[in-house]
Design an enzyme around this catalytic site. Sequence first.
Site, PDB file in Angstrom:
ATOM      1  N   LYS A  80       0.947  -1.585  -0.322  1.00  0.00           N
ATOM      2  CA  LYS A  80      -0.336  -0.049   0.213  1.00  0.00           C
ATOM      3  C   LYS A  80       1.172   1.337   0.259  1.00  0.00           C
ATOM      4  O   LYS A  80       1.965   1.074   0.754  1.00  0.00           O
ATOM      5  CB  LYS A  80      -1.464  -0.117   0.663  1.00  0.00           C
ATOM      6  CG  LYS A  80      -1.798   1.199   1.391  1.00  0.00           C
ATOM      7  CD  LYS A  80      -3.009   0.832   2.640  1.00  0.00           C
ATOM      8  CE  LYS A  80      -3.927   2.541   2.866  1.00  0.00           C
ATOM      9  NZ  LYS A  80      -4.568   1.725   3.796  1.00  0.00           N
ATOM     10  N   SER A 156      -9.341   2.084   3.473  1.00  0.00           N
ATOM     11  CA  SER A 156      -8.731   2.741   2.435  1.00  0.00           C
ATOM     12  C   SER A 156      -7.315   2.171   1.898  1.00  0.00           C
ATOM     13  O   SER A 156      -6.762   1.995   1.615  1.00  0.00           O
ATOM     14  CB  SER A 156      -7.670   3.578   3.927  1.00  0.00           C
ATOM     15  OG  SER A 156      -6.754   3.241   4.525  1.00  0.00           O
ATOM     16  N   SER A 180      -9.641  -0.724   7.991  1.00  0.00           N
ATOM     17  CA  SER A 180      -8.486  -0.016   6.451  1.00  0.00           C
ATOM     18  C   SER A 180      -8.393  -1.503   5.829  1.00  0.00           C
ATOM     19  O   SER A 180      -8.044  -1.327   4.966  1.00  0.00           O
ATOM     20  CB  SER A 180      -7.500   1.515   6.415  1.00  0.00           C
ATOM     21  OG  SER A 180      -8.237   2.343   6.854  1.00  0.00           O
TER      22      SER A 180
END
Length: 469
Positions: A80, A156, A180
């Site tokens: 990420k 996220s 997330s």
Amino acid sequence: MTDLTELTAVQLLDGYRKGEFSPLDAARAALERAERIQPEVNAFVRLTAEEALTQAGESADRWRRGAPAGLLDGVPVTVKDILLLRGAPTLRGSKTVSGKRNWDEDAPSVARLRAHGAVFLGKTTTPEFGWKGVTDSPLSGVTRNPYDPARTAGGSSGGAAAAVALGAGPLALGTDGGGSVRIPAAFCGIFALKPTYGRVPLYPASAFGTLAHVGPMTRDAADAALLLDVIGAPDSRDWSALPPPPGSFASALSGGVRGLRVAYSPSFGGQVAVRPGVAAAVRRAVERLAALGAYVEETDPDFTDPVDAFHTLWFTGAARVTQHLGPHQRELLDPGLREICAAGARLSALDYLAAVDVRMELGRRMGRFHDTYDLLVTPTLPITAFEAGAEVPKGSGHRRWTGWTPFTYPFNLTQQPAATVPVGTDAEDGAGLPVGLQLVAARHRDDLVLRAAHALYEAGIAGLTPSGS
């Protein structure tokens, strides 16, 4: 011919060991898949294909010599774009972060993967600074759902979830400050674990403080356990990191659920309105846990919604991460992020400490709860994926993403391990969208969460594959 993008990390490693295919084969297949899905779902900020093929070639040489570098040698992984990856800019979904610097350091979890021979495919998308439960940002646009591109992948860690679901690498690193990794995993039909706080070290420290966890996002619980065995080791750059675990998480998977005391809370005592199709899928999985020998009782943890305390901690964290920005740079921010930063800047130290008090009391209550129950089971989310590009579902009446994630953020406050397991689709939704079941255990009992999740996979109740992947 075996489609290598459909294999788990465990299966890839077995194939390398037997000489059925090589890390170069797996890397090429994963990169081809990533390039194919990118125009439709937008899972990646950037692919690092040249570096990945070099790493895969070096791994293939090691396997030919019978000397793999570590537990994940040659396995494709994504990172990420919140976490540092040496040689690649980490822009955190923001136009306010300059890429013009030396990117010469790995985050602790990335460094561990590199030491174990993983192959890095690239960086996955995130909302700006990971601030919300869907993945869109001024920098990289909207990330879409593998089951229906008109809908959100969640956030996220939405790019990570979409990549795993569609075969662009079986392993992904995500971050979770309020759900997330669990939110996008539930929306995209994969597995994700938010480990106990400190189990996976984090550097640089998150502006959201001890709400923020690094966690595995994978096809199943066995891959997550293997990944946690690699990344769940201390790093001197994180003063809050836990000591090494007492044993291997992968080795502890086979214990099953027989005799475990499971509390099933379908709606937090009626506090949460859950879609009927979601509730039905979760209940079926809970019934399977009982059939496997768990002692299941329908009951609720003793707390009211701590959203106000969470907002205080979250909004002040957002204000802190953007504190250095000038007026021109602030105009570049996601408008929703600007709003919560302004709200956070208005809060006082006393407001913050009052939220910490709520957090500590919540932790005490959950600690006592787990004196009686080994596991708490809830839906991961009360809904399925909604329209892409929106923070909240149209017509929901919610103001912020926390309005539709009431099962996730409480366990960031308490720092407990919590995982989402795909347990089917919403039969009442014509799109057939994934449903996640959440497993929560006491702090430091990540092994119990992984064991129970693995039992569901072994029983055939867990696991989904998007059509056309």
